[in-house]
Design an enzyme around this catalytic site. Sequence first.
Site, PDB file in Angstrom:
ATOM      1  N   GLU A   1       0.810  -1.213   0.000  1.00  0.00           N
ATOM      2  CA  GLU A   1       0.000   0.000   0.000  1.00  0.00           C
ATOM      3  C   GLU A   1       0.848   1.270   0.000  1.00  0.00           C
ATOM      4  OE1 GLU A   1      -0.739  -2.691   1.759  1.00  0.00           O
ATOM      5  OE2 GLU A   1      -2.577  -3.188   0.665  1.00  0.00           O
TER       6      GLU A   1
ATOM      7  N   HIS B   1     -11.700  -5.854   8.075  1.00  0.00           N
ATOM      8  CA  HIS B   1     -12.448  -5.653   6.835  1.00  0.00           C
ATOM      9  C   HIS B   1     -13.693  -4.822   7.102  1.00  0.00           C
ATOM     10  CE1 HIS B   1      -9.938  -9.157   5.934  1.00  0.00           C
ATOM     11  NE2 HIS B   1     -10.047  -8.837   4.666  1.00  0.00           N
TER      12      HIS B   1
END
Lengths: 369, 134
Positions: A103, A173
């Site tokens: 990322e 999540h």
Amino acid sequence: MALNKVRLELLGRKAQDVRILYNLFAKRTHFNYQPDEKCDIPGEKQKMNMFQAINNAMDIALKTDETAMVFGEDVAFGGVFRCSMGLQAKYGKDRVFNTPLCEQGIVGFGIGVANVGATAIAEIQFADYIFPAFDQLVNEAAKCRYRSGNQFNCGSLTVRAPCGAVGHGALYHSQSPEAYFAHTPGMKVVVPRGPIKAKGLLLACVREPDPCLVLEPKTLYRAAVEEVPTGDYVLPLGKADILREGTQITLVGWGTQIYVLLEVAKMAKEQFNISCEVIDLVSILPWDRETICQSVKKTGRVLIAHEAPLTGGFGAELAATIQKDCFLHLEAPVSRVTGFDTPFPHVFEPFYLPDKWRCLQGVKDLIDY
Amino acid sequence: MNQLIIDQVIDTVMCKCGCLPVGHHSTSDDSTAYRPKEEAEHWTKYDSPINKLRMYMESKGLWDDSKNAAWIAEAKKNVMSTFGAAEKRPKPDWSEMFKDVYQKMPKHLIEQMTEMQKHVEAHKDKYPVKEYGL
């Protein structure tokens, strides 16, 4: 998820029945989606869900801007939420491509792309994974223009990430990290509530001359369906939407929580004859102080709701500003109904979320203050 | 030849370890994007330690196809019965949600927990309390 597949295979013939039953139960959500009642954008419309609308926005971005590129983990085959379906086939591997699992690199690379004037649309697969890129966003992207005295900028960077509760997402999540980024001058942050907003806001962010972060509530990718204008349109950043007018309490939220608040407003009217005004903040940074405060000055009471934890959540910023601007108009303290100060839990999700019962109780408490 | 090399040349041994995923990471992954399917299949067939152990045991007369089939059936039964037993157990008391954030629960969390307990008590029919035992 994998364990369930093993289980179904072992069950053999009964697997199909179990799968159908499982899906019936699994689809229970804490909110009831409703599409926008009206859409002021003229032109042809097409029924789309949120990931299709986002796909459409990126298609238009790639078509109208030859420097635009879409990249992130697994975006080449269409993405884990199908947002980039068909784009690589249409625009080629040099404009739509996968990145390594990194990322920091995704955003860092995006900053570089934007620095040289090309348009970068970076995907972070889950907002929960954005933190390795935090330094790049906060210390590089957000400060680029400022530290160079406007000689350089990375305005053509847009980062998109799925966020929010999805029923079974657990710690990694389900997060809503908007508060961390609201604290970062130089960035813009938006949260769409449905397909029409998602397409217009994404196109606006792509064309905005400042680095933008779009947090897309993942549970709405399929659940939210609307008649979306097929043309090229943008929606304004920094502008909140009043979704339901009312006179006694202002309810403020964003993303999925909007549908919880709309239902609460309906229940409050039906059960207690309380009139609630419901506002979708839409934009976290900058946020629409004028619309919110105008509403609170009218109603005298406000309840802010968000999934993210209470302490330091974005509701705190809203509360601080509201009490400053509207102090003499307030009939009760500013109320916040939020996730608790714990990591986002797995099996305890039904007790964690700021659901309609907690919000309705909050409404009653405000009226009774 | 290899033994010769080992005896005469090598006094330091470097061990290179790798791992090869045999299946997809998740339902949204397509592992053929990282390596050809044939490579994973070849490894599974010829280099898998599990298969090598099986072949070794078969060569010693300790294993055969019927033993294998019986073991698979027993393992399936074990997994499913454990699964079933685990599913029958209630989930933990939902107030566990507030525990283990820190070693010692701070005041503000005790406050939030107490408030939620009162709320759930007053709206018991709205929450799946029956699924969460003690």
